[in-house]
Design a protein around this motif. Structure first.
Motif, PDB file in Angstrom:
ATOM      1  N   PHE A 139       0.830  -1.207   0.000  1.00  0.00           N
ATOM      2  CA  PHE A 139       0.000   0.000   0.000  1.00  0.00           C
ATOM      3  C   PHE A 139       0.866   1.260   0.000  1.00  0.00           C
ATOM      4  O   PHE A 139       0.613   2.205  -0.762  1.00  0.00           O
ATOM      5  CB  PHE A 139      -0.927  -0.008   1.215  1.00  0.00           C
ATOM      6  N   LEU A 140       1.903   1.270   0.826  1.00  0.00           N
ATOM      7  CA  LEU A 140       2.792   2.435   0.901  1.00  0.00           C
ATOM      8  C   LEU A 140       3.592   2.617  -0.384  1.00  0.00           C
ATOM      9  O   LEU A 140       3.822   3.755  -0.826  1.00  0.00           O
ATOM     10  CB  LEU A 140       3.743   2.293   2.100  1.00  0.00           C
ATOM     11  N   LEU A 141       3.999   1.507  -1.003  1.00  0.00           N
ATOM     12  CA  LEU A 141       4.729   1.595  -2.280  1.00  0.00           C
ATOM     13  C   LEU A 141       3.836   2.163  -3.376  1.00  0.00           C
ATOM     14  O   LEU A 141       4.290   2.980  -4.194  1.00  0.00           O
ATOM     15  CB  LEU A 141       5.246   0.211  -2.681  1.00  0.00           C
ATOM     16  N   GLN A 142       2.578   1.729  -3.410  1.00  0.00           N
ATOM     17  CA  GLN A 142       1.630   2.259  -4.399  1.00  0.00           C
ATOM     18  C   GLN A 142       1.393   3.750  -4.174  1.00  0.00           C
ATOM     19  O   GLN A 142       1.352   4.535  -5.132  1.00  0.00           O
ATOM     20  CB  GLN A 142       0.305   1.499  -4.313  1.00  0.00           C
ATOM     21  N   LEU A 143       1.253   4.126  -2.912  1.00  0.00           N
ATOM     22  CA  LEU A 143       1.046   5.535  -2.575  1.00  0.00           C
ATOM     23  C   LEU A 143       2.270   6.361  -2.969  1.00  0.00           C
ATOM     24  O   LEU A 143       2.140   7.443  -3.564  1.00  0.00           O
ATOM     25  CB  LEU A 143       0.770   5.667  -1.078  1.00  0.00           C
ATOM     26  N   ALA A 144       3.458   5.840  -2.655  1.00  0.00           N
ATOM     27  CA  ALA A 144       4.700   6.545  -2.989  1.00  0.00           C
ATOM     28  C   ALA A 144       4.872   6.661  -4.502  1.00  0.00           C
ATOM     29  O   ALA A 144       5.303   7.709  -5.005  1.00  0.00           O
ATOM     30  CB  ALA A 144       5.894   5.817  -2.376  1.00  0.00           C
ATOM     31  N   ALA A 145       4.529   5.589  -5.224  1.00  0.00           N
ATOM     32  CA  ALA A 145       4.644   5.605  -6.690  1.00  0.00           C
ATOM     33  C   ALA A 145       3.728   6.660  -7.295  1.00  0.00           C
ATOM     34  O   ALA A 145       4.120   7.379  -8.228  1.00  0.00           O
ATOM     35  CB  ALA A 145       4.314   4.225  -7.254  1.00  0.00           C
ATOM     36  N   GLY A 146       2.510   6.768  -6.763  1.00  0.00           N
ATOM     37  CA  GLY A 146       1.580   7.776  -7.254  1.00  0.00           C
ATOM     38  C   GLY A 146       2.077   9.186  -6.999  1.00  0.00           C
ATOM     39  O   GLY A 146       2.007  10.057  -7.884  1.00  0.00           O
ATOM     40  N   ILE A 147       2.601   9.428  -5.797  1.00  0.00           N
ATOM     41  CA  ILE A 147       3.110  10.764  -5.445  1.00  0.00           C
ATOM     42  C   ILE A 147       4.349  11.111  -6.268  1.00  0.00           C
ATOM     43  O   ILE A 147       4.465  12.219  -6.811  1.00  0.00           O
ATOM     44  CB  ILE A 147       3.430  10.831  -3.937  1.00  0.00           C
ATOM     45  N   LEU A 148       5.269  10.137  -6.384  1.00  0.00           N
ATOM     46  CA  LEU A 148       6.498  10.381  -7.152  1.00  0.00           C
ATOM     47  C   LEU A 148       6.195  10.589  -8.630  1.00  0.00           C
ATOM     48  O   LEU A 148       6.838  11.407  -9.300  1.00  0.00           O
ATOM     49  CB  LEU A 148       7.468   9.207  -6.975  1.00  0.00           C
ATOM     50  N   GLY A 149       5.213   9.815  -9.149  1.00  0.00           N
ATOM     51  CA  GLY A 149       4.823   9.979 -10.546  1.00  0.00           C
ATOM     52  C   GLY A 149       4.244  11.358 -10.824  1.00  0.00           C
ATOM     53  O   GLY A 149       4.439  11.927 -11.906  1.00  0.00           O
ATOM     54  N   PHE A 150       3.552  11.919  -9.827  1.00  0.00           N
ATOM     55  CA  PHE A 150       2.988  13.264  -9.972  1.00  0.00           C
ATOM     56  C   PHE A 150       4.071  14.332  -9.829  1.00  0.00           C
ATOM     57  O   PHE A 150       4.120  15.293 -10.599  1.00  0.00           O
ATOM     58  CB  PHE A 150       1.892  13.478  -8.924  1.00  0.00           C
ATOM     59  N   VAL A 151       4.941  14.163  -8.831  1.00  0.00           N
ATOM     60  CA  VAL A 151       5.984  15.160  -8.567  1.00  0.00           C
ATOM     61  C   VAL A 151       7.040  15.152  -9.672  1.00  0.00           C
ATOM     62  O   VAL A 151       7.467  16.208 -10.156  1.00  0.00           O
ATOM     63  CB  VAL A 151       6.642  14.904  -7.195  1.00  0.00           C
ATOM     64  N   PHE A 152       7.468  13.954 -10.063  1.00  0.00           N
ATOM     65  CA  PHE A 152       8.503  13.827 -11.104  1.00  0.00           C
ATOM     66  C   PHE A 152       7.857  13.381 -12.421  1.00  0.00           C
ATOM     67  O   PHE A 152       8.218  12.356 -12.999  1.00  0.00           O
ATOM     68  CB  PHE A 152       9.570  12.826 -10.665  1.00  0.00           C
ATOM     69  N   ALA A 153       6.911  14.174 -12.879  1.00  0.00           N
ATOM     70  CA  ALA A 153       6.156  13.839 -14.088  1.00  0.00           C
ATOM     71  C   ALA A 153       7.059  13.730 -15.318  1.00  0.00           C
ATOM     72  O   ALA A 153       6.865  12.866 -16.168  1.00  0.00           O
ATOM     73  CB  ALA A 153       5.059  14.869 -14.326  1.00  0.00           C
ATOM     74  N   ASP A 154       8.057  14.600 -15.407  1.00  0.00           N
ATOM     75  CA  ASP A 154       8.959  14.596 -16.567  1.00  0.00           C
ATOM     76  C   ASP A 154       9.781  13.310 -16.626  1.00  0.00           C
ATOM     77  O   ASP A 154       9.961  12.722 -17.701  1.00  0.00           O
ATOM     78  CB  ASP A 154       9.898  15.801 -16.520  1.00  0.00           C
ATOM     79  N   LYS A 155      10.288  12.886 -15.449  1.00  0.00           N
ATOM     80  CA  LYS A 155      11.059  11.638 -15.403  1.00  0.00           C
ATOM     81  C   LYS A 155      10.169  10.433 -15.702  1.00  0.00           C
ATOM     82  O   LYS A 155      10.603   9.477 -16.364  1.00  0.00           O
ATOM     83  CB  LYS A 155      11.726  11.487 -14.038  1.00  0.00           C
ATOM     84  N   ALA A 156       8.949  10.470 -15.203  1.00  0.00           N
ATOM     85  CA  ALA A 156       8.004   9.391 -15.483  1.00  0.00           C
ATOM     86  C   ALA A 156       7.690   9.338 -16.975  1.00  0.00           C
ATOM     87  O   ALA A 156       7.596   8.254 -17.561  1.00  0.00           O
ATOM     88  CB  ALA A 156       6.721   9.591 -14.681  1.00  0.00           C
ATOM     89  N   ARG A 157       7.545  10.510 -17.578  1.00  0.00           N
ATOM     90  CA  ARG A 157       7.287  10.595 -19.017  1.00  0.00           C
ATOM     91  C   ARG A 157       8.455  10.000 -19.809  1.00  0.00           C
ATOM     92  O   ARG A 157       8.253   9.268 -20.782  1.00  0.00           O
ATOM     93  CB  ARG A 157       7.069  12.070 -19.389  1.00  0.00           C
ATOM     94  N   TYR A 158       9.683  10.342 -19.383  1.00  0.00           N
ATOM     95  CA  TYR A 158      10.873   9.810 -20.041  1.00  0.00           C
ATOM     96  C   TYR A 158      10.936   8.283 -19.915  1.00  0.00           C
ATOM     97  O   TYR A 158      11.288   7.581 -20.882  1.00  0.00           O
ATOM     98  CB  TYR A 158      12.123  10.447 -19.440  1.00  0.00           C
ATOM     99  N   LYS A 159      10.597   7.785 -18.730  1.00  0.00           N
ATOM    100  CA  LYS A 159      10.651   6.343 -18.486  1.00  0.00           C
ATOM    101  C   LYS A 159       9.630   5.604 -19.344  1.00  0.00           C
ATOM    102  O   LYS A 159       9.924   4.542 -19.907  1.00  0.00           O
ATOM    103  CB  LYS A 159      10.402   6.051 -16.999  1.00  0.00           C
TER     104      LYS A 159
END
Length: 281
Positions: free
Chosen positions: A102-122
């Motif tokens: 649950f915490l990993l999913q929550l962290a992934a969602g927050i990180l994906g929002f905060v680091f949108a550019d890196k997520a886009r690159y990935k």
């Protein structure tokens, strides 16, 4: 009278049968689902050719499905046996695993929002790797074709991304095939009015300009289409995220309740052994 009190004492338990068996059947359901996922993944993996099976493990859907199924199987097995046998160790393992997921999913969602550019690159990198191995893996090929048809797109950023694939590449003049400088059929604009579909409509389209190619194929990349779809379906994605979170939170709550009840029961038994008395007297 003494026998009646002892009988009442023996029957009393802090462990609620409702909590115990609801948690058991809750885990049993997901345990069966995990078995089905693993079976499908193993079947998909075994039926592939040897070369294709090792071509792109990082983006292979069957490998991803297998990992999810195995983890789900182990966790729900701990929950099933732990609740049925009232085993604190297994229940704590189950509870801790659910908390971590649950915490990993929550962290992934927050990180994906905060680091949108890196997520886009990935995501771009993953799509490009899938394009490179398009002909090596049938599952991957079907997945890419499905995505391009559903989103009306072609390639990661542009239709010319397909030049990264050796079969659609334009630069190698010595080993050109009919598909060289082209794109897959899933990129094509399909007219419902035509009774005969031209499956070679993508051939040579990389040599065309953007406007000319746009008359034959989708020229927009799938990454932009995916981002637009996410922005326009935030409520749907929120509902899916909530649907994934609720079973995990229910599992955490029930397992913690059962753990506390078992601990209370153990303390009661220890008290009875130490004092050799009836607590109901």
């Amino acid at each position: 009278m003494g026998k009646g009190r002892r009988g009442h004492k023996d029957e009393f338990s802090f462990v609620s049968p409702v909590v115990k068996y609801v948690l058991f059947f809750f885990n049993l359901l997901f345990w069966v689902i995990a078995l089905i996922l693993v079976s499908i993944a193993v079947y998909a993996r075994v039926t592939k050719h040897g070369e294709a099976a090792t071509a792109c493990l990082t983006v292979d859907p069957s490998i991803l499905l297998m990992v999810v199924g195995v983890l789900m199987f182990i966790i729900t097995f701990c929950g099933c046996v732990g609740s049925l046998r009232e085993n604190i160790c297994l229940l704590q393992t189950f509870c801790v695993c659910l908390n971590i997921i649950f915490l990993l999913q929550l962290a992934a969602g927050i990180l994906g929002f905060v680091f949108a550019d890196k997520a886009r690159y990935k995501v771009t990198e993953v799509i490009n790797n899938a394009i490179i191995h398009y002909r090596d893996d049938l599952d991957l090929q079907n997945l890419l074709d499905f995505g391009q048809k559903e989103f009306g797109c072609c390639g990661a950023v542009s239709y010319k991304d397909w030049s990264m694939n050796m079969y659609f590449n334009c630069s190698d003049s010595h080993s050109r095939s009919k598909e060289s400088c082209g794109v897959p059929f899933s990129c094509c604009l399909i007219s419902k009015d035509k009774s005969v579909v031209n499956t070679m409509c993508g051939y040579g389209t990389q040599n065309l300009g953007h406007e000319e190619a746009g008359k034959v194929i989708h020229t927009s990349g799938c990454l932009d289409k995916l981002v637009n779809w996410i922005h326009s379906n935030l409520f749907l994605l929120g509902g899916i995220a909530l649907g994934l979170a609720i079973p995990q939170l229910v599992g955490i709550y029930l397992s913690q309740q059962l753990i506390n009840q078992i601990k209370d029961q153990i303390r009661l038994q220890q008290y009875n052994v130490q004092h050799h008395s009836d607590p109901w007297r």
